[in-house]
Structure formats: structure tokens, C-alpha cells
Design a protein around this motif. Sequence first.
Motif: not given
Length: 261
Positions: A22-24, A42-43, A219-221, A242-243
Amino acid sequence: MDKAIIKLENVTYTRLEKRLLNQINWQVAPQENWAILGLNGAGKSLLLKLITADIWPTCGKITILGEQFGKTDIPSLKKKIGVVSSYLTDRLYHSETSEVIVLSGKFASIGIYQQTNKVDLDEAKALLQFLNAEHLIGKAFKTLSQGERQIILIARALMAKPKILILDEPANALDLFARERLLAQISRISKLDNAPTLLYVTHHTEEITKIFQRILLIRDGEIFAQGNRFDIINAQTLSAFYQNPVQIIPIIAERFAIYPK
């Protein structure tokens, strides 16, 4: 004039109506070596496939080595990008000798179907010598250890004299000593006069050697953070990434390991 050799602008990739990237927005300048860090899923691999034109963005603009996707000859461009990835291992002919597999990299082919000569073969052997793998000459690929196979894949990628060399989790499944030998050879490659730009993809921070002064966190795309090594490697940024709270443990030669705090 824009000198970036890799430039992604507002790039999104969707598959089966699911947005995977998304929006890289990311660009790599000449002589910058990047480590790309992210957890499984993660993508990272999708990002590599976009750079190598193995997949096409749903929207956005990609420019590699000054060539914009959609306005250039993709097969010619792909020859300037070397890739070291585990998926290649299964595709190679395991009965072939190390130097023949290295030589196939000149043609970006699985197997060799073009006319070759002694000069070509000597060049392949010289690459193995440069990578301290002269002892693998004449040995069938199927007889090699995992670490030795990775060195062969790197030599194969270098055979085409790429402008960009992508190393996709090259130390996976290697033992401690094989990993360190591999990282040492990658550092040697970075010091060549005509060294390619290196992109090193991993989810193990201890593999990020000092030659990688730029780091991309995905992370997460989505890109979570990007920038200079010491702007990214700090407890605040990485705990958010890493949350979970983490601690950074310095190890040899400006390398570091991350553990839960």
C-alpha cells in the motif's frame, strides 16, 4: 536529473481484491546498500518482485535504472538485476557442475543453450576463486552444502555484471559458520570497483552488516520507516515496529541483535 536507480512512487499492489502493498514510496541512490527488514508476510518478497518486474503494480510508478515500467524493454532491464533467492535452487539442474551453473548466469537461463567458449568458463571459475570457492569447481551442485549453494547462486548472479544485486534471505537455513562466511563474501562484493547496489532482505537483524548503511522497515504491506542505519536502529523505533518492547544488543563490527525486553 533524478539519479535514483530504484524509485517507487505511490505503488500499490492488489491481488484477489486484497491490498498486499500500500502506497510504497521509496528510492535508492547510486552506491547505497539497503537492508530490508520485516517479519514473515510483511511484503518483502512482493516488493522484490515489483522491482524485478515479476509482478506489476496495481497503481503507481516504478523506475529502475532510469527506465520507467511501461515505457521500456523489461527483458533487457531484468538482465541488469541479479537475484539470489531460494526459489532458484529448485529450478537449477543439480547434476551440473558449479562453474557451469555460474556460467548460466551470463544468459539468465536455467541451463546453457548458447554457444560458450573457454573465456566464458574461465570467467565463471574466476568468480568462484574471488568468492573463495575455488574448491567447488568441478563439483556437482547436488553434492554441495546449503552454504556452498548460496555462494554458487551469488557467483551466478554476478556473472551478468548486474547493476543491482538482490539477496533474498540468503542466510536462511545456514549454520552459524556458514552464515558468517556468506556475509564476509557479500562484504567483499560491496568493495568491488564496479560493485552492484545491494538489497539484502532478512528478518534477522544480526545479519545486517556495516556495509548496509540504509534500512527499510516494512510491516503489513506498508513502509513503517526508512533512512540511515542509526536513525532506524533504536529501541523506540523498533519497539513500535515490532509492537512490543525490544532491547538492542550490540555484537561484533557494528552489528546488533534484537530481543524482547
